[in-house]
Motif scaffolding. Structure first.
Motif, PDB file in Angstrom:
ATOM      1  N   TRP A 222      12.889  -8.650   4.122  1.00  0.00           N
ATOM      2  CA  TRP A 222      12.447  -7.416   4.059  1.00  0.00           C
ATOM      3  C   TRP A 222      12.898  -6.631   4.776  1.00  0.00           C
ATOM      4  O   TRP A 222      12.898  -6.805   5.996  1.00  0.00           O
ATOM      5  CB  TRP A 222      10.951  -7.664   4.011  1.00  0.00           C
ATOM      6  N   ASP A 226      10.971  -0.236   5.970  1.00  0.00           N
ATOM      7  CA  ASP A 226      10.510   0.110   4.548  1.00  0.00           C
ATOM      8  C   ASP A 226       8.932  -0.570   4.521  1.00  0.00           C
ATOM      9  O   ASP A 226       8.087   0.064   3.906  1.00  0.00           O
ATOM     10  CB  ASP A 226      11.240  -0.557   3.639  1.00  0.00           C
ATOM     11  N   LEU A 227       8.874  -1.614   5.031  1.00  0.00           N
ATOM     12  CA  LEU A 227       7.653  -2.547   4.926  1.00  0.00           C
ATOM     13  C   LEU A 227       6.492  -1.839   5.592  1.00  0.00           C
ATOM     14  O   LEU A 227       5.262  -1.358   5.136  1.00  0.00           O
ATOM     15  CB  LEU A 227       7.679  -3.867   5.408  1.00  0.00           C
ATOM     16  N   CYS A 229       6.595   1.423   6.576  1.00  0.00           N
ATOM     17  CA  CYS A 229       6.316   2.821   6.003  1.00  0.00           C
ATOM     18  C   CYS A 229       5.365   2.591   4.812  1.00  0.00           C
ATOM     19  O   CYS A 229       4.345   3.264   4.519  1.00  0.00           O
ATOM     20  CB  CYS A 229       7.363   3.567   5.767  1.00  0.00           C
ATOM     21  N   SER A 230       5.573   1.354   4.025  1.00  0.00           N
ATOM     22  CA  SER A 230       4.951   1.288   2.683  1.00  0.00           C
ATOM     23  C   SER A 230       3.785   1.218   3.090  1.00  0.00           C
ATOM     24  O   SER A 230       2.666   1.473   2.259  1.00  0.00           O
ATOM     25  CB  SER A 230       5.623   0.242   1.863  1.00  0.00           C
ATOM     26  N   PHE A 233       1.923   3.980   4.020  1.00  0.00           N
ATOM     27  CA  PHE A 233       1.516   4.976   2.819  1.00  0.00           C
ATOM     28  C   PHE A 233       0.524   4.527   2.010  1.00  0.00           C
ATOM     29  O   PHE A 233      -0.520   5.267   1.429  1.00  0.00           O
ATOM     30  CB  PHE A 233       2.733   4.840   1.974  1.00  0.00           C
ATOM     31  N   VAL A 234       0.086   3.125   1.871  1.00  0.00           N
ATOM     32  CA  VAL A 234      -1.101   2.366   1.366  1.00  0.00           C
ATOM     33  C   VAL A 234      -2.287   3.275   2.066  1.00  0.00           C
ATOM     34  O   VAL A 234      -3.083   3.718   1.165  1.00  0.00           O
ATOM     35  CB  VAL A 234      -1.103   1.144   1.368  1.00  0.00           C
ATOM     36  N   PHE A 283       9.993   7.520   8.154  1.00  0.00           N
ATOM     37  CA  PHE A 283      10.026   7.263   6.690  1.00  0.00           C
ATOM     38  C   PHE A 283      11.534   7.863   6.317  1.00  0.00           C
ATOM     39  O   PHE A 283      12.309   7.421   5.106  1.00  0.00           O
ATOM     40  CB  PHE A 283       9.318   8.550   6.125  1.00  0.00           C
ATOM     41  N   ALA A 289      10.529   2.901   0.840  1.00  0.00           N
ATOM     42  CA  ALA A 289       9.275   3.566   0.865  1.00  0.00           C
ATOM     43  C   ALA A 289       9.088   4.887   0.230  1.00  0.00           C
ATOM     44  O   ALA A 289       8.161   5.534  -0.224  1.00  0.00           O
ATOM     45  CB  ALA A 289       8.751   3.440   2.295  1.00  0.00           C
ATOM     46  N   ARG A 290      10.172   5.804   0.527  1.00  0.00           N
ATOM     47  CA  ARG A 290      10.079   7.108   0.123  1.00  0.00           C
ATOM     48  C   ARG A 290      10.049   7.179  -1.307  1.00  0.00           C
ATOM     49  O   ARG A 290       9.505   7.913  -2.003  1.00  0.00           O
ATOM     50  CB  ARG A 290      11.209   7.904   0.787  1.00  0.00           C
ATOM     51  N   ILE A 292       8.850   4.998  -2.919  1.00  0.00           N
ATOM     52  CA  ILE A 292       7.357   4.724  -3.416  1.00  0.00           C
ATOM     53  C   ILE A 292       6.658   5.888  -3.335  1.00  0.00           C
ATOM     54  O   ILE A 292       5.745   6.169  -4.287  1.00  0.00           O
ATOM     55  CB  ILE A 292       6.870   3.612  -2.656  1.00  0.00           C
ATOM     56  N   VAL A 293       6.579   6.714  -2.348  1.00  0.00           N
ATOM     57  CA  VAL A 293       5.958   7.786  -2.072  1.00  0.00           C
ATOM     58  C   VAL A 293       6.186   8.863  -3.403  1.00  0.00           C
ATOM     59  O   VAL A 293       5.076   9.379  -3.813  1.00  0.00           O
ATOM     60  CB  VAL A 293       6.424   8.624  -0.647  1.00  0.00           C
TER      61      VAL A 293
END
Lengths: 688, 204, 487
Positions: A222, A226-227, A229-230, A233-234, A283, A289-290, A292-293
């Motif tokens: 992974w 990204d992990l 930032c994700s 973001f949660v 980010f 992650a972006r 996802i955002v």
């Protein structure tokens, strides 16, 4: 005064106010409590503007004041600090301005409440926590502020704690936020694991070096960035009420209206957006992650806008509107236009606080009536409120002329986001393109529900007066035996004693409205060049990071004409539709509602999210809880644990008590036993 | 040397045997007598070490004073010893077990120490023949050991105070000798000269 | 060292001895009339002795029999001061009983001499004589109210079992002397360092057993509840404090000065005694109804904590033990002063149920007792918390930092200590609950000024004075602990 002292006073003044009003409120009385908190808040506000001006145009530059060590364990260091840069300076003025105005507004709005010191203490406490959040120099203080505002939000939503729905809403807000916070905490841990530090100053310069780092889990690699930032973001999703974690925000309207304006519109809910912008260096290196955002932001923008179409509670409409606008901000952040996100955050704070406070004024004027179906034709009775609400609505719908670059605040910021989404989407980014389409549609929906609110509230026939006491029976409203409709009748517990004609609010409430109205009109025009235009590099000075390949904002000026004009077009369509349904053919809306079509039902019940969560998480958690409570805790843990241990302890006590027979020879024998035992042990242990 | 060894083992065996009998004898008077026997044997052991003074001290103090005092107490107090002994058999097994463990451990340690050459670092003291026992003790008792001597004196003082505090009772109506008053008597206070007329006598 | 120099080193004890004799004569001459005067003078003498111990010259006198060092000075100041408090408490008590017996202060004085000898003993003889002098005085004090059957029984039990323990002590001492060839701690230490034989260590176990009796550590604790319950309350206030410290310092001295070479061996034995004491004190206290008995079990548990500090075998451990004992002494004296002060209709209040509603009747006393109970639980920031905190810190440091004992063992000891604190919290909390929330059965008599003053002073020390006192006490104890001959 040195800059360090100024910002320290600025951050701590609300805390002082909270302490004074919270601990000594009863002793010093209502007026003194209000005066202290409000006075300190205005002081903070003045200092915040000073700071903002000095940082942006003066010579202060970016700096960090370290107040005291917070946690110092092993390699983990965290300090209480005040980080001042362009980003936090923007937040400082937003938070303190809105907070100061809300404090002032509350003098009028809460005039009849018995526990005003408590209310003002909570407001000031919230402001302090929010300031701690925005000035955090590391993740720990960010988290402290994050939880602090969560706590204050919980306290304020449940301010009228004797009202069951308010208590339930407070708990719901807290629990849903816990889900987000869990992700946030995991994100912080992941970040610490990657960088070995929680300080932004340590992390940001090192991001590029860690960009390719991976983490093996369940046999897969992974991307660590990204992990992280994700997960972070949660946390932002929870705090900013994004899709899946949005359910608490509409219910939070159970709190007093000034609270809704301050916390659930202007400041706290934007913390998630702020966090993503603050962490832009991270980010920028987390493409997934972006995505996802962007995706979550777009879905939220659309979802909330559709639900807003069918709501009847004036505050809930605005709450869904907030949700939707936050979605816009995340779209901007997701496509890389962090400046656009911050700009919309900034302007949104003004016009959304304006709308909420205006709604509060209406509610006051209607004697704590919140159902728009029972309003109508209020513009004559509440002229000033009407005007400012009109300004707010024009601002939120983003009316302005793209050719002349002239319009209300929302025009600049929202169009910047829509344009940025298109600009990003035209570079082979399908998520961004999807977001662009959504944001245009949502802009139309925004226009519709915003004007619907104005028309239902201020225009048409008056549905109050003689029939006001028995609302719901009136012919143009749907039957109110519907359970949800009943919910929407949420009244504040304390009505006014006087007659039931609507009346304009006192000046102490109108003044903040006027101040915010000024912001809603001019905030966009004045700041557009600094935030997203040519002057942005000069303005942000590195507080927001854009990757080398990120040219979203540079491309804003080379867009096709149809993109530029699309928002205004859909806005106009939304306006016309709303006018047609609620003015030209008044009663049509009620008729649609009465038919209970599937689409209407779907929207009215907010996509059935509450029901879904209730069926899965709430019931599931309850069943699981019952299992662990009755089976695990009561039988197993209590049986073997506290109760069992207590019983065994008492038994041992009785046994040893019995040993104390009172006979000397027994005592002597025990002593000899002890000697023999110790000798045997000693021989055994020492012979080894 | 053989004679000495025989004497040592004999005296040691008698000491231990007498000690055992002190505890087990049915008649308390017998117990005290066995105690006296044990003291005597111990005194004999002292003599073998060349510590005649201590041996005599043991005999004089313990046999002459302490044991005789015990004898008086036992014979004067009507203590029902059979009642006190009622638990003896009951507790014998477990008590015996503990005693056995202790004995085994002491023997084991002694054997282990003996196999390593007895007491390390402790040279055998040879009694000096130039001066007598009493003189040797006297030389150190009031110089090197004056501190202990005085402290021991305090212990005895406490014992005395304790005995007085716990037992002395001032009963009303008891005539006491007042030495000061006796000494202060003069002919003037002690006697009176009375002219007695013949045939009348004294009125009192 | 000449005799004059030796006398200077022994000045506190010599002064006390002369005072005791003089006061004995004074008391005998003035009889009941002079009892108060004798008490006052005894108190003054003890305070003077405390000052002498604090400022007097350090050194070794009487061919090693008496050692005056920082440790003994520290202990003696505390011992003599606490003895003075006991004299004060006892004087008021006797006055109220109309039993003006001058022997009481004299006996405390003599016991204090014994404790001083214990605190500065440099060989096995002074060890034994000190213990005997102190114990004999205490036996008499326990039975001081000879017409009270319970007090007489307490005194007799204490005496008989004390004799047994003295026997163990002497047996151990003779074994040590036999195998080491000397009674002096320094010589024994040299022998042990050269390689401790099984015989010496065997004697050491007996010595530990005898000393464990004096500090009332399990399994040599059996006398404690009976004696505490039977003996007069002011006497118990004395019992519970100074003699425990004296015995503990003696314990520390014997182990450190004579047996530092065998620290790994005795540590195991002391840890077992400490664990047994903590657990027994905690569990057996659960079912007690009489407060004096309850505090007897509490004292057993607390001695266990102090022994934990001792068993660390490090300087920090000894330091924590000294701090623990001083803080504990003050708390326990205050508690028994409360008990001595409280009467209901002329009858002493001794059971937990007697304390019902004390908060409404006598809020001052109830607050003081609450402070002692809370402190005994080990609740911060009361003194009891700090006492335990330092002890557990020391044992963990001994494991983690100094590597004096296996980390697992250190942690286990600390865990057992904490668990027993939790268990013991029950009975302290129950006392608080009864005092604060239960209805009062009747009026409580007015508390006498002397006992009340002592109780309040001790309660104030427990908190907040301890916050000021601790920064002074802790380094002082550190200096004292440095005087012990730890490896």
């Amino acid at each position: 005064m040195t800059p360090q002292l100024i910002v320290t006073v600025l951050v701590l003044a609300p805390l002082l106010g909270a302490i004074v009003a919270g601990l000594f409120g009863r002793r010093i009385g209502n007026v003194a409590s209000q005066a202290v908190t409000t006075g300190l808040l205005f002081l903070a506000c003045a200092l915040a503007w000073t700071t903002f001006a000095s940082v942006i145009w003066g010579g202060w530059g970016h700096f960090t004041v370290e107040l005291a060590p917070f946690i110092n364990v092993g390699a983990f260091h965290s300090d209480w600090a005040i980080r001042i840069d362009s980003l936090s300076a923007v937040m400082l003025i937003v938070v303190t301005s809105v907070s100061a105005l809300v404090h002032l507004y509350s003098w009028g709005y809460m005039a009849d409440d018995d526990s005003r010191p408590r209310f003002f203490a909570y407001l000031s406490l919230f402001t302090f926590a929010m300031l701690a959040l925005v000035t955090a120099a590391d993740f720990m203080q960010l988290f402290f502020g994050w939880e602090g505002v969560g706590l204050a939000s919980y306290l304020l939503i449940g301010f009228w704690y004797k009202k069951p729905t308010a208590s339930a809403a407070a708990i719901k807000a807290f629990v849903v936020n816990r889900v987000g916070d869990f992700g946030f905490a995991l994100g912080i841990m992941t970040t610490f694991w990657m960088f070995g530090s929680v300080r932004f100053a340590d992390i940001f310069p090192a991001v590029a070096a860690h960009a390719g780092q991976t983490w093996t889990f369940a046999g897969h690699y992974w991307a660590a960035m990204d992990l992280a930032c994700s997960l972070l973001f949660v946390g932002a999703m929870g705090k900013s009420a994004q899709f899946f974690l949005h359910t608490w925000l509409p219910d939070a309207m159970e709190g007093p209206t000034p609270v809704s304006a301050l916390i659930h519109a202007a400041t706290m809910v934007t913390a998630g957006v702020y966090m993503v912008c603050l962490l832009s260096p991270m980010f920028e290196y987390a493409p997934v992650a972006r995505q996802i955002v962007t995706g979550v932001g777009a879905v939220t923008a659309l979802f909330a806008a559709t639900v807003g179409l069918a709501q009847n509670d004036i505050k809930r409409v605005i709450a869904y509107s907030t949700c939707s606008q936050l979605g816009y901000m995340f779209i901007a952040a997701g496509v890389g236009a962090y400046q656009g996100a911050m700009f919309h955050l900034f302007t949104h704070a003004f016009f959304k606080a304006l709308l909420f406070l205006g709604a509060g004024s209406v509610i006051m004027g209607m004697h704590h009536e919140q159902d728009m179906r029972n309003m109508g034709a209020l513009w004559k009775k509440l002229p000033i409120t009407y005007v400012v609400m009109l300004i707010g609505t024009i601002a939120i719908t983003g009316v302005g002329l793209p050719g002349l670059e002239l319009g209300f605040a929302g025009f600049y910021s929202k169009d910047a986001i829509i344009d940025a989404a298109f600009a990003a989407g035209s570079h082979n980014n399908s998520t961004a393109y999807f977001a662009f389409v959504i944001s245009v549609i949502a802009a139309g929906l925004t226009s519709f529900y915003s004007w619907r609110l104005i028309f239902m509230t201020f225009h048409g026939h008056a549905k109050w007066g003689a029939a006001a006491a028995t609302h719901g029976v009136h012919g143009d409203a749907e039957p109110s035996h519907d359970a949800h409709a009943h919910d929407d009748h949420a009244h504040d517990d304390h009505g006014h004693g006087h007659d039931h004609t609507p009346h304009e609010s006192p000046w102490v409430m109108l003044l903040p409205l006027l101040a915010l109205a000024v912001g809603a009109v001019f905030a966009g025009k004045v700041f557009v060049e600094q935030f997203v235009g040519e002057g942005r590099a000069e303005f942000w000075r590195g507080a927001i990071f854009n990757g080398a390949s990120n040219h979203v904002l540079d491309n804003l000026h080379v867009l096709p004409a149809w993109v530029v004009w699309a928002p205004l077009t859909v806005t106009a369509i939304g306006f016309v539709l709303a006018w047609y349904v609620y003015i030209a053919k008044e009663g049509m809306g009620a008729a649609i509602a009465a038919r209970r079509g599937p689409l209407w039902t779907f929207l009215y019940n907010k996509w059935f999210f509450d029901e879904l969560y209730d069926a899965t998480f709430v019931r599931g958690a309850k069943a699981l809880g019952d299992l662990f409570w009755k089976g695990g805790d009561q039988r197993l843990i209590d049986g073997l644990g506290p109760n069992g241990v207590a019983a065994v302890s008492a038994l041992i006590g009785r046994r040893t008590g019995k040993m104390q027979t009172g006979y000397v020879y027994h005592y002597a024998f025990v002593m000899l036993l002890g000697v023999a035992g110790l000798l045997s042990f000693a021989l055994y242990a020492w012979s080894k | 040397m053989a004679l000495q060894a025989i004497a040592f083992y004999l005296l040691a065996a008698v000491t231990i045997g007498a000690g055992l009998l002190v505890v087990t004898a049915r008649n308390p008077v017998h117990s005290v007598l066995f105690l006296i026997c044990a003291f005597f044997s111990a005194a004999g052991l002292f003599v073998m070490l060349g510590a005649e003074f201590l041996a005599m001290l043991l005999v004089v103090v313990y046999v002459g004073a302490v044991a005789v005092l015990f004898l008086f107490v036992v014979m004067m107090l009507d203590v029902d010893f059979s009642a006190l002994r009622a638990g003896f058999v009951r507790y014998l097994p477990i008590g015996g077990l503990v005693a056995l463990i202790l004995v085994v451990e002491i023997v084991a340690v002694s054997a282990s120490v003996a196999s390593h050459g007895a007491a390390a670092g402790a040279a055998v003291l040879t009694p000096s023949h130039d001066i007598t026992n009493a003189e040797a003790i006297g030389r150190v008792l009031y110089t090197d050991y004056v501190y202990f001597f005085q402290a021991a004196g305090l212990v005895l003082l406490v014992a005395m105070i304790g005995a007085i505090v716990l037992t002395l009772r001032h009963r009303a109506g008891v005539r006491r000798q007042n030495i000061a008053a006796q000494v202060a008597r003069t002919p003037a206070t002690g006697m009176r000269i009375v002219q007695i007329k013949s045939g009348e006598g004294l009125s009192e | 060292m000449d005799f004059y120099g030796a006398l200077q080193v022994a000045l506190p004890e010599a002064f006390l001895a002369v005072s005791a004799l003089a006061l004995l004569v004074l008391g005998a001459v003035t009889a009941a009339r002079g009892a108060i005067l004798v008490s006052v003078l005894a108190g003054v003498a003890l305070l003077v002795a405390a000052v002498l111990a604090a400022v007097g010259p350090l050194g070794t006198a009487f061919s090693g029999g008496l050692v005056a060092d920082n440790a003994s000075a520290f202990a003696k100041v505390a011992i003599y001061a606490m003895s003075a408090v006991a004299v004060l408490l006892g004087a008021g008590w006797l006055e109220r009983l109309k039993a003006r017996q001058f022997e009481y202060p004299v006996l405390i004085l003599l016991a204090a001499i014994g404790m001083g000898i214990m605190a500065s003993s440099g060989d096995l003889i002074s060890l034994y004589i000190g213990v005997e002098l102190q114990s004999l005085a205490l036996y008499v004090l326990a039975a001081f109210r000879r017409d009270d059957a319970k007090a007489s029984e307490a005194g007799l039990k204490y005496f008989v079992l004390g004799a047994l323990s003295s026997g163990l002590l002497l047996y151990g001492a003779s074994l040590i002397y036999g195998f080491a060839g000397s009674v002096k701690f320094v010589d024994i230490a040299a022998t042990v360092h050269a390689g401790a034989g099984t015989g010496v260590l065997f004697g050491l176990v007996f010595l530990i057993c005898g000393l464990a009796f004096k500090v009332s550590a399990a399994p040599f604790h059996m006398w404690t509840p009976d004696v505490y319950e039977g003996a007069p309350t002011p006497v118990v206030a004395f019992f519970g404090a100074a003699p425990k410290l004296a015995a503990m310092v003696l314990f520390a001295r014997a182990l450190a000065d004579a047996f530092s070479g065998a620290a790994d061996q005795w540590r195991q034995v002391v840890i077992i005694i400490a664990l047994a004491s903590m657990l027994l004190g905690a569990f057996a206290g659960l079912v007690q109804k009489n407060l004096k008995r309850l505090w007897a079990y509490s004292s057993i548990a607390n001695v266990g904590y102090a022994l934990v500090g001792l068993s660390a075998g490090t300087r920090e451990g000894y330091q924590s033990m000294l701090v623990f004992m001083v803080l504990y002494m003050i708390d326990v004296t205050g508690f028994f002063a409360c008990l001595a002060a409280l009467n209901r209709n002329g009858k002493p209040m001794e059971t937990i149920d007697d304390m019902a509603g004390l908060m409404r009747e006598r809020p001052g006393m109830a607050l003081a007792m609450t402070a002692f109970a809370v402190s005994a639980i080990g609740f911060p920031p009361f003194s009891g918390f700090w006492a335990k905190f330092f002890v557990f810190k020391a044992i963990l440091a001994a494991g983690y930092v100094q590597h004096a004992l296996p980390v697992g063992l250190a942690v286990s000891v600390a865990v057992v200590g904490l668990v027993s604190s939790v268990v013991a919290a029950f009975y302290y909390l129950r006392l608080i609950k009864v005092m604060w929330f239960d209805p009062a059965p009747g009026a409580v008599d007015a508390a006498p000024a002397d006992a009340k003053g002592i109780a309040y002073a001790a309660a104030l020390f427990s908190f907040p004075v301890v916050m000021v006192g601790l920064p002074l006490l802790y380094p002082l104890a550190g200096v004292a602990a440095a005087a012990f001959g730890l490896g």
